[in-house]
Structures are given as C-alpha cells and as structure tokens.
Design an enzyme around this catalytic site. Sequence first.
Site, PDB file in Angstrom:
ATOM      1  NE  ARG A 287      -4.050  -0.320   1.880  1.00 28.47           N
ATOM      2  CZ  ARG A 287      -4.295  -1.326   2.718  1.00 28.47           C
ATOM      3  NH1 ARG A 287      -3.670  -1.382   3.864  1.00 28.47           N
ATOM      4  NH2 ARG A 287      -5.150  -2.267   2.413  1.00 28.47           N
ATOM      5  N   GLY A 288       1.989   1.232   0.730  1.00 31.96           N
ATOM      6  CA  GLY A 288       2.890   2.387   0.781  1.00 31.96           C
ATOM      7  C   GLY A 288       3.447   2.740  -0.589  1.00 31.96           C
TER       8      GLY A 288
END
Length: 349
Positions: A287-288
Amino acid sequence: MNIIPNKTRPVFPFTAIVGQQEMKLALILNVIDPKIGGVMIMGDRGTGKSTTIRALADLLPQIEIVEDDMFNSHISDYELMGDSVKKQLEEGVNISTQLINVPMVDLPLGATEDRVCGTIDIEKALTEGVKTFEPGLLAKANRGILYVDEVNLLDDHLVDILLDSAASGWNTVEREGISVRHPARFVLVGSGNPEEGELRPQLLDRFGMHAEIRTVKEPSLRVQIVEQRSKFDSDPYFCLQEFQDKQNELKHAIIKAQDKLPSVTIDYDLRVKISEVCGILDVDGLRGDIVTNRAAKAFAAYQDKDQVSIDDIREVITLCLRHRLRKDPLETIDSGVKVKQVVDSVFDF
C-alpha cells in the site's frame, strides 16, 4: 466578483489559513486524486483541523449530479452511479441534472452502523415487494468528503466499514437476504489528538496519508492567526472578499490538476527507488508503494508538470509512509526523520 451575503453560514477561506502546510497539501492531493485513500490528521487541540477541512470543501467547484438522486450519481461515470440511474439510462429515459456544492459529511462519534451504511425496510420489502432503502451517511458522502473528528475514539468496527468503502468506492447493505449496493466514492478525512490514543496500526495503514500538525510556537505567526480569525468573526463577508482571488486561483489549480492527472507519468527508475525506500523501512504490504506513486503524480499535476521528478517524490513520501512504520500499537508514530534519512540515502542526496 462580489460576495453576496446569504442565509448560509460563511466558511473561513482555505487560503486565509496560516501555516499547517503539511495538512493543507495532503488534503489538496486527496481532492486531486481521491484514490490516494484519504488522510489522517493528528495534532494538538485548537490547531484548526476542522476549520481547514470545512474550508477545503467550501472551496471546491460544484459537481453535477442526477436531480434528486440519493447517491449524488454522476450522469456519465458508471463507477459513480446508482443502479436506478443505470437502469434509466439503459431504458433511454431523459435524465435531468443539477449542480450542488461538494458534499461535506460529518460523522458523529455516537453514530450507529445503520446511520452510517443506511437501512433496508424489511417489512415493506416482504409485504409490498418493494426494496426501500433509507440512505446513510456513506450515500450522502458519495463524490464528496467524509470527515470523522476524533476518529481514534470511534468504534473499530465502524472505522473498518469506512475504510472498506473508501477503498472500494462501494457500500453494500444486506438484511434478511435483501441486498442494496451503491457508490460511495469519497475522500475520507480523520482527525484526532494523539493524547487520546492512536489508531491500531492495521487501521492506520489503510489511510493513504498521515499529516502531523503542531501548535504554532512563533509569536508573530500566532498573532497573525488570531488577527485573521478575529477579522473573519467581525466581518466574514469582507474577509471572503479579500481572499476571493486567491480562492479562485487555488480552485482553478485543483481543477487543472484533476484534468492533467491521467497524463502524468513516472519513470520506472523512480518507481524502483520508491519501492526500495519502502523495503528498507520494512513497510508491510504494497500500500505504501502504491500511495506514494499516486501522491507523487498528483503533486506533479498540481505543479502543472507532465512527469514526476525526485523533488515531487520528496514532497509527498513522508506523508505516505510515516504511519506505516509502527509495528507495535504502543509505539509512537515517526515524525518523518527516519523516512527522510532513508530517502536521502536511496536518492543519493
């Protein structure tokens, strides 16, 4: 353009807010690309969190919706359209539209799941065979901003529902075998005071960005903030008039960035370096990486650029990663120093 006083309560102008650049940038980027995934704003009491969020909603251009539609359906985008509108389009029905202000929905702390998601009238469905849906706050927030103050005090189950809807863009309500699904694409903004406790790392990770704000210490800036607020409270319409040009300038910059965003590119080498930073910081999941790429593109579009540069990445990467480093709920969130150190080493600064 003159500001004509009306019966609605005037909102403090976004461009009149002094300082808090991190919070303002995170909000603007999420408006340019809602798929960034919202922003969690943590900071001291009385630092203008709620004022800033409401000011941004008031600044945004009006949106076109299907007239009297409970989901603020888009007239041509299927992803932002309720089932009844899709059916009317397929049947060739002539649909009227109207312009409304961008919805700004406040979620109260004591809200129930029914209030948030909406309810189905089971009795009517069983006796009359009519599927009657009473929309909740997620329906009202579609294509707008959903603001949760003190989100760290909200029930984890409700936070999960909000984050799932924000990520998927849809809300599904099921009761006794009857199901209703509707679009729920909104910018989720949470705010809170770290003294009252942090969100669990698993929930915090689901927010696209994390902005940290602190009480201004510099006396001259504090005076400027107090004077600005006093001026607005004594004559809000004069204050709105004073900042009208700046407001219009920012509004046009956001619209231009939204139009430009699909054509902005980011080199493969830069994408690799973003993932390298995430790997060194031991960020769980991908997600980062995804959010940083999206935010860098949104920032480049905001700067009216066709291609993402290293400087664009440096501007947004701390906002995207700092809240993903905490593995233990008892740890505090990194201020951004750790992220900056790794970024400097990976990008050879």
